[in-house]
Design a protein around this motif. Structure first.
Motif, PDB file in Angstrom:
ATOM      1  N   ALA A 133      12.544  10.003   9.756  1.00  0.00           N
ATOM      2  CA  ALA A 133      11.823   9.425  10.861  1.00  0.00           C
ATOM      3  C   ALA A 133      10.821   8.060  10.573  1.00  0.00           C
ATOM      4  O   ALA A 133      10.378   8.038   9.351  1.00  0.00           O
ATOM      5  N   LEU A 134      11.265   7.244  11.254  1.00  0.00           N
ATOM      6  CA  LEU A 134      10.191   6.024  11.119  1.00  0.00           C
ATOM      7  C   LEU A 134       9.663   5.583  12.457  1.00  0.00           C
ATOM      8  O   LEU A 134      10.261   5.683  13.460  1.00  0.00           O
ATOM      9  N   ALA A 135       8.471   4.823  12.497  1.00  0.00           N
ATOM     10  CA  ALA A 135       7.695   4.659  13.647  1.00  0.00           C
ATOM     11  C   ALA A 135       6.541   3.540  13.182  1.00  0.00           C
ATOM     12  O   ALA A 135       6.020   3.433  12.307  1.00  0.00           O
ATOM     13  N   PHE A 136       6.234   2.569  14.326  1.00  0.00           N
ATOM     14  CA  PHE A 136       5.192   1.630  14.134  1.00  0.00           C
ATOM     15  C   PHE A 136       4.025   2.294  15.239  1.00  0.00           C
ATOM     16  O   PHE A 136       4.591   2.559  16.455  1.00  0.00           O
ATOM     17  N   GLU A 137       2.795   2.033  14.859  1.00  0.00           N
ATOM     18  CA  GLU A 137       1.710   2.146  15.812  1.00  0.00           C
ATOM     19  C   GLU A 137       1.651   0.847  16.197  1.00  0.00           C
ATOM     20  O   GLU A 137       1.916  -0.151  15.831  1.00  0.00           O
ATOM     21  N   PRO A 138       0.784   0.778  17.368  1.00  0.00           N
ATOM     22  CA  PRO A 138       0.666  -0.564  18.174  1.00  0.00           C
ATOM     23  C   PRO A 138      -0.101  -1.407  17.121  1.00  0.00           C
ATOM     24  O   PRO A 138      -0.059  -2.587  17.343  1.00  0.00           O
ATOM     25  N   ASP A 139      -1.134  -0.868  16.290  1.00  0.00           N
ATOM     26  CA  ASP A 139      -1.850  -1.749  15.207  1.00  0.00           C
ATOM     27  C   ASP A 139      -1.038  -2.160  14.115  1.00  0.00           C
ATOM     28  O   ASP A 139      -1.478  -2.997  13.192  1.00  0.00           O
ATOM     29  N   GLY A 140       0.361  -1.857  14.058  1.00  0.00           N
ATOM     30  CA  GLY A 140       1.168  -2.059  13.116  1.00  0.00           C
ATOM     31  C   GLY A 140       1.213  -1.428  11.706  1.00  0.00           C
ATOM     32  O   GLY A 140       2.009  -1.541  10.837  1.00  0.00           O
ATOM     33  N   THR A 141       0.431  -0.054  11.929  1.00  0.00           N
ATOM     34  CA  THR A 141       0.846   0.889  10.790  1.00  0.00           C
ATOM     35  C   THR A 141       2.132   1.511  11.103  1.00  0.00           C
ATOM     36  O   THR A 141       2.757   1.737  12.085  1.00  0.00           O
ATOM     37  N   LEU A 142       2.767   1.753   9.652  1.00  0.00           N
ATOM     38  CA  LEU A 142       4.022   2.183   9.831  1.00  0.00           C
ATOM     39  C   LEU A 142       3.908   3.793   9.604  1.00  0.00           C
ATOM     40  O   LEU A 142       3.292   4.224   8.503  1.00  0.00           O
ATOM     41  N   LEU A 143       4.445   4.556  10.333  1.00  0.00           N
ATOM     42  CA  LEU A 143       4.702   6.092  10.115  1.00  0.00           C
ATOM     43  C   LEU A 143       5.891   6.384   9.588  1.00  0.00           C
ATOM     44  O   LEU A 143       6.939   5.787   9.823  1.00  0.00           O
ATOM     45  N   SER A 144       5.930   7.497   8.836  1.00  0.00           N
ATOM     46  CA  SER A 144       7.107   8.137   8.358  1.00  0.00           C
ATOM     47  C   SER A 144       7.031   9.806   8.275  1.00  0.00           C
ATOM     48  O   SER A 144       6.155  10.270   8.294  1.00  0.00           O
ATOM     49  N   GLY A 145       8.393  10.252   8.382  1.00  0.00           N
ATOM     50  CA  GLY A 145       8.199  11.687   8.193  1.00  0.00           C
ATOM     51  C   GLY A 145       9.641  12.036   7.880  1.00  0.00           C
ATOM     52  O   GLY A 145      10.487  11.262   8.041  1.00  0.00           O
ATOM     53  N   PRO A 170       4.726  16.477   5.737  1.00  0.00           N
ATOM     54  CA  PRO A 170       3.529  15.381   6.341  1.00  0.00           C
ATOM     55  C   PRO A 170       4.131  14.361   7.166  1.00  0.00           C
ATOM     56  O   PRO A 170       5.209  13.901   7.057  1.00  0.00           O
ATOM     57  N   ILE A 171       3.422  13.870   8.003  1.00  0.00           N
ATOM     58  CA  ILE A 171       3.506  12.631   8.635  1.00  0.00           C
ATOM     59  C   ILE A 171       2.664  11.632   7.756  1.00  0.00           C
ATOM     60  O   ILE A 171       1.352  11.731   7.727  1.00  0.00           O
ATOM     61  N   ARG A 172       3.181  10.515   7.303  1.00  0.00           N
ATOM     62  CA  ARG A 172       2.453   9.534   6.550  1.00  0.00           C
ATOM     63  C   ARG A 172       2.225   8.206   7.147  1.00  0.00           C
ATOM     64  O   ARG A 172       3.038   7.727   8.185  1.00  0.00           O
ATOM     65  N   ALA A 173       1.253   7.382   6.729  1.00  0.00           N
ATOM     66  CA  ALA A 173       1.048   6.012   7.251  1.00  0.00           C
ATOM     67  C   ALA A 173       0.902   5.200   6.118  1.00  0.00           C
ATOM     68  O   ALA A 173       0.364   5.137   5.205  1.00  0.00           O
ATOM     69  N   VAL A 174       1.521   4.055   6.568  1.00  0.00           N
ATOM     70  CA  VAL A 174       1.168   2.777   5.475  1.00  0.00           C
ATOM     71  C   VAL A 174       0.262   1.783   6.594  1.00  0.00           C
ATOM     72  O   VAL A 174       1.077   1.144   7.417  1.00  0.00           O
ATOM     73  N   LYS A 175      -0.832   1.463   6.410  1.00  0.00           N
ATOM     74  CA  LYS A 175      -1.640   0.767   7.198  1.00  0.00           C
ATOM     75  C   LYS A 175      -1.405  -0.739   7.086  1.00  0.00           C
ATOM     76  O   LYS A 175      -1.143  -1.292   5.896  1.00  0.00           O
ATOM     77  N   PRO A 216       0.840  -1.203   0.003  1.00  0.00           N
ATOM     78  CA  PRO A 216       0.029   0.158  -0.018  1.00  0.00           C
ATOM     79  C   PRO A 216       1.026   1.387   0.159  1.00  0.00           C
ATOM     80  O   PRO A 216       1.985   1.367   0.827  1.00  0.00           O
ATOM     81  N   ALA A 217       0.439   2.276  -0.771  1.00  0.00           N
ATOM     82  CA  ALA A 217       1.129   3.481  -0.772  1.00  0.00           C
ATOM     83  C   ALA A 217       0.889   4.303   0.647  1.00  0.00           C
ATOM     84  O   ALA A 217      -0.155   4.289   1.290  1.00  0.00           O
ATOM     85  N   PRO A 218       1.844   5.008   1.036  1.00  0.00           N
ATOM     86  CA  PRO A 218       1.472   5.917   2.206  1.00  0.00           C
ATOM     87  C   PRO A 218       0.585   6.842   2.028  1.00  0.00           C
ATOM     88  O   PRO A 218       0.461   7.412   1.300  1.00  0.00           O
ATOM     89  N   ARG A 250      15.099   2.249   7.444  1.00  0.00           N
ATOM     90  CA  ARG A 250      14.536   3.226   6.100  1.00  0.00           C
ATOM     91  C   ARG A 250      15.706   3.724   5.787  1.00  0.00           C
ATOM     92  O   ARG A 250      16.746   3.993   6.294  1.00  0.00           O
ATOM     93  N   THR A 251      15.716   4.173   4.484  1.00  0.00           N
ATOM     94  CA  THR A 251      16.725   5.188   3.612  1.00  0.00           C
ATOM     95  C   THR A 251      16.000   6.437   3.513  1.00  0.00           C
ATOM     96  O   THR A 251      14.765   6.651   3.813  1.00  0.00           O
ATOM     97  N   TYR A 252      16.462   7.325   2.683  1.00  0.00           N
ATOM     98  CA  TYR A 252      15.584   8.605   2.514  1.00  0.00           C
ATOM     99  C   TYR A 252      14.357   8.263   1.611  1.00  0.00           C
ATOM    100  O   TYR A 252      13.427   8.861   1.350  1.00  0.00           O
ATOM    101  N   THR A 253      14.345   6.988   0.814  1.00  0.00           N
ATOM    102  CA  THR A 253      13.290   6.631  -0.145  1.00  0.00           C
ATOM    103  C   THR A 253      12.470   5.632   0.117  1.00  0.00           C
ATOM    104  O   THR A 253      11.312   5.304  -0.360  1.00  0.00           O
ATOM    105  N   ASP A 254      12.786   4.573   1.027  1.00  0.00           N
ATOM    106  CA  ASP A 254      12.182   3.161   0.976  1.00  0.00           C
ATOM    107  C   ASP A 254      12.428   2.770   2.681  1.00  0.00           C
ATOM    108  O   ASP A 254      13.188   3.097   3.392  1.00  0.00           O
ATOM    109  N   ALA A 255      11.369   2.014   3.133  1.00  0.00           N
ATOM    110  CA  ALA A 255      11.438   1.205   4.570  1.00  0.00           C
ATOM    111  C   ALA A 255      11.596  -0.254   3.887  1.00  0.00           C
ATOM    112  O   ALA A 255      11.155  -0.562   3.077  1.00  0.00           O
ATOM    113  N   TYR A 256      12.284  -1.073   4.988  1.00  0.00           N
ATOM    114  CA  TYR A 256      12.402  -2.348   4.972  1.00  0.00           C
ATOM    115  C   TYR A 256      11.991  -2.947   6.159  1.00  0.00           C
ATOM    116  O   TYR A 256      12.367  -2.751   7.213  1.00  0.00           O
TER     117      TYR A 256
END
Length: 349
Positions: free
Chosen positions: A260-272, A279-284, A33-35, A224-230
């Motif tokens: 910036a990179l973080a996980f929500e408790p439900d597994g959503t990935l946050l990036s900024g 923006p703060i973006r999310a990959v659910k 899914p796209a952020p 994460r790098t500047y462009t991708d998360a793994y």
């Protein structure tokens, strides 16, 4: 003595198992899914967002660098609710992690000019009490922008290297205060270039590790790098075993300077990233994607594990190096100098 939930007598340091860890971008990235943008950080005090964590209700963010310990507590509308601060003067804070006891861990590990005798982790309570833990590398200076805390509270530092050959370090024992505690090298990551757009320096930035995160239960970690998360699934809390698996790549296109990179408790990935108005973006559901990993390493050739904890064939045929185009290699020299010059303002500790 108890250090971030680990009693000194119960520390399980383990043997330094060195391995070349595959980091080739998996083909499955196309169906990730796209952020989605959640909100925009407009507070001028947060001009260089470099680290982010979530407790399920609030977000905690840090700026890159700074002259004192400062953590911004954000609502889900990206507005600052309060600031946790303490007078300790860091050298170059780059990432943020959170342990199960609610402690925040600031990675004062930036060192673009490679001149620091020690780096540090700053343990911070939500009430503002700070404890300094100095660290030393076994093999010279490194620039680090990524911190992972495993379920036992053991920190892992991942270097930011211009050719994508990132190294992984952890303490040899419980953290002392103020220390220093020696670090040991426990592995390396070979990061391949991708075509994901974004970052301050084009595709070259796709091999630079700029942040990390872990789920609250430690079952998934992300770099994460500047462009991708793994994303990597973790079994039994074994970070190094997880990093030997093929990751699932999550493109984070269009981030101006994503760190910036973080996980929500439900597994959503946050990036900024850095910059007011970003923006703060999310990959659910991102954490669940880690299960797509096939559990194998794509790097051919023998392990670089030595019996004495040192790399035996680092000067080999270079099969583990990223395949960069000729222009990208040329940019290493120019942009490496640019990175160093742009941060000469950092003061030594």
């Amino acid at each position: 003595m108890e250090v971030y939930g680990v009693r000194a007598g119960g520390w399980i340091a383990g043997t330094a198992v060195l391995a070349v860890l595959g980091f080739a971008p998996p083909a499955s990235a196309a169906d990730v899914p796209a952020p989605e943008t959640l909100c925009t950080v407009t507070d001028p005090r947060i001009s260089e967002l470099s680290g982010l964590v979530s407790d399920g209700e609030r977000w905690y963010g840090i700026n890159d660098g700074g002259s004192k310990v400062q953590v911004f507590v954000l609502g889900r509308d990206c507005k600052v609710q309060k600031v946790i601060s303490q007078g300790t003067d860091p050298y170059d804070v780059e990432d943020l992690a959170r342990t199960a006891d609610g402690k925040l861990w600031l990675a004062d590990t930036g060192d673009n000019s490679k001149k620091r005798d020690t780096v540090a982790l700053i343990e911070l309570s939500t009430s503002g009490k700070a404890t300094l833990h100095r660290l030393t590398y076994p093999d010279g200076q490194h620039d680090v922008e990524a911190l992972i805390m495993d379920p036992r509270g053991v920190p892992y530092l991942i270097t930011k290297d211009v050719l994508g050959d990132a190294k992984v370090y952890r303490p040899t024992g419980p953290l002392a205060s103020p220390g220093p505690t020696p670090l040991e090298k426990v592995g390396s990551l070979n990061i391949k270039e991708t075509d994901t757009p974004g970052g301050p320096i084009g595709s070259f930035g796709s091999v630079l590790v700029t942040g990390a995160a872990a789920t609250a239960d430690g079952s998934v970690i992300a770099l994460r790098t500047y462009t991708d998360a793994y994303l990597y699934a973790v079994s039994g809390g074994d970070i190094m075993a997880a990093l030997q698996r093929t990751p699932v790549r999550v493109p984070l296109p269009g981030e101006k300077q994503g760190e910036a990179l973080a996980f929500e408790p439900d597994g959503t990935l946050l990036s900024g990233g850095e910059g007011v108005g970003q923006p703060i973006r999310a990959v659910k559901g991102a954490a669940a994607l880690a299960g797509r990993s096939d559990g194998s390493s794509p790097v051919a050739g023998k392990s670089t594990a030595g019996t004495n904890g040192t790399d035996e064939d680092e000067a080999g045929d270079g099969a583990g190096l990223p395949v960069l185009p000729a222009v990208g290699v040329a940019l290493v020299v120019v942009l490496g100098g640019w990175f160093g010059f742009s941060r000469l303002r950092r003061r030594g500790r």
